[in-house]
Scaffold this active site. Sequence first.
Site, PDB file in Angstrom:
ATOM      1  CB  ALA A   5      -1.158  -0.013   1.392  1.00 21.81           C
TER       2      ALA A   5
ATOM      3  N   GLY B  90      -1.650  -6.497   0.821  1.00 18.72           N
ATOM      4  CA  GLY B  90      -1.650  -7.990   1.168  1.00 18.72           C
ATOM      5  C   GLY B  90      -1.511  -8.262   2.772  1.00 18.72           C
TER       6      GLY B  90
ATOM      7  CB  THR C  42       9.222  -9.172 -13.076  1.00 20.83           C
ATOM      8  OG1 THR C  42       9.919  -8.863 -14.257  1.00 20.83           O
ATOM      9  CG2 THR C  42       8.525 -10.705 -13.235  1.00 20.83           C
TER      10      THR C  42
ATOM     11  CB  CYS D 250       3.805   6.484  12.628  1.00 24.78           C
ATOM     12  SG  CYS D 250       4.840   7.551  12.961  1.00 24.78           S
TER      13      CYS D 250
HETATM   14  N1  PLP Z   1      -1.980   2.655   5.047  1.00 28.46           N
HETATM   15  C1  PLP Z   1      -2.555   2.268   6.106  1.00 28.46           C
HETATM   16  C2  PLP Z   1      -3.921   2.724   6.654  1.00 28.46           C
HETATM   17  C3  PLP Z   1      -1.798   1.489   6.864  1.00 28.46           C
HETATM   18  O1  PLP Z   1      -2.048   0.987   8.085  1.00 28.46           O
HETATM   19  C4  PLP Z   1      -0.559   0.914   6.209  1.00 28.46           C
HETATM   20  C5  PLP Z   1       0.499   0.056   6.937  1.00 28.46           C
HETATM   21  O2  PLP Z   1       0.459   0.020   8.120  1.00 28.46           O
HETATM   22  C6  PLP Z   1      -0.214   1.328   4.786  1.00 28.46           C
HETATM   23  C7  PLP Z   1      -1.187   2.147   4.325  1.00 28.46           C
HETATM   24  C8  PLP Z   1       1.133   0.851   4.299  1.00 28.46           C
HETATM   25  O3  PLP Z   1       0.953  -0.497   3.862  1.00 28.46           O
HETATM   26  P1  PLP Z   1       2.165  -1.314   3.555  1.00 28.46           P
HETATM   27  O4  PLP Z   1       2.639  -1.897   4.566  1.00 28.46           O
HETATM   28  O5  PLP Z   1       1.446  -2.432   2.597  1.00 28.46           O
HETATM   29  O6  PLP Z   1       3.159  -0.476   2.439  1.00 28.46           O
END
Ligand code: PLP
Length: 377
Positions: free
Chosen positions: A70, A201, A238, A324
Amino acid sequence: MVIYLDNAATTKVCDEAVSAIMGCLQENYGNPSSLHGMGIEAEKIIDNTRKIIGMALACEPECIYFTSGATESNNLAIFGTVGAYGKRKRKIVTTSIEHPSVSECMNKLEENGFDIVRVSPNSMGEFAVEDFINAVDENTCLVSAMLVNNENGYILPIGEIFKAIKRKNPDIITHCDGVQGFMKIPMKVKELNADLISISGHKVHSAKGVGAIYKKRGIRLEPTCFGGGQEKGVRSGTESVPLIAGLGASVEQLAKTIDFRLERAKELQEYFLEKLKKLDDVIINIDNNNMPYIINVSIKGIRSEIMLHFLEEKGIYVSSGSACSKGAKSSVLREFGIKDEIIDSSIRISSSYENTIKEMEMLIDAIVEAKQRFKFN
Ligand code: PLP
């Protein structure tokens, strides 16, 4: 014994995902871009996960693009939108409680001259749709807001916010960081009114290092990663076929039980809070409009780190309520009007379908013991 209550940080990979991942590592190891049979097999695996995620979000599979997680999806959504639409429109509206993978992008853009408006909760501790409507204007290219906050589980009314934004100015791109809501609460593209949605994921019982972005048809994103043009040029590189296969396997499982799991999370939350409220000197940090999978509480006079390590000695794993990264303080709870001394003793308890009432009972017993041990500190 392990009582794992840190599922908002990451989740245990489910058996279905493990076997899907292993299957790819050992057998289906072709490159999805290769034209031969093994490549085609790999591509089929990716497309199968695309379908599963498309079904979960109620969108066309072709709108799903795979990323490394994410953080990458959020960066791509924000910088990709700015690259495509932000040449003349130099304003972005977001919230003051975003995950660093969004807020740090905003800080960077602000340094580069963008006007960033961060909407805060109002005096009732809620996000008001009007505050977003008032913040956007004809210079706004993007509104980016999370669905569920990762620290306290607060659910923002994203569907209403984005609907109102689109009504005022249909050209504004709407992006939702859906990480903490995905597969936990209903999250359909149409209901969110989002052009872009990020998911991860490892928050849904798949492996770390894989995620996806939903991109509505017709929305342009300037790539942040250039190369072989995979994922229709939106995200070169990839694809991680094994991790994508694992993501498909876990989401397919979770999709069958979303309502049931939510009910169970509610039961765990209610049980825990009912017991907790009977104790002195405890504060529940937001219990209006929050997702039951995430509970944020403070035990007055016991600092988060002390409580966290005390619980860990008993095999109970939770997070500091305002951390955080590696204990660095985030300002999310402060944004909700919570005082510093309460924030300093906050812990985040985040459950999954694997947790039980018995485990919550053991957590309560451990908190009672901690209160006795650290009473005068
Ligand atoms: N956004 C939110 C609200 C999250 O809680 C997190 C992870 O803690 C992320 C984004 C980032 O996700 P990733 O660890 O897959 O990069």
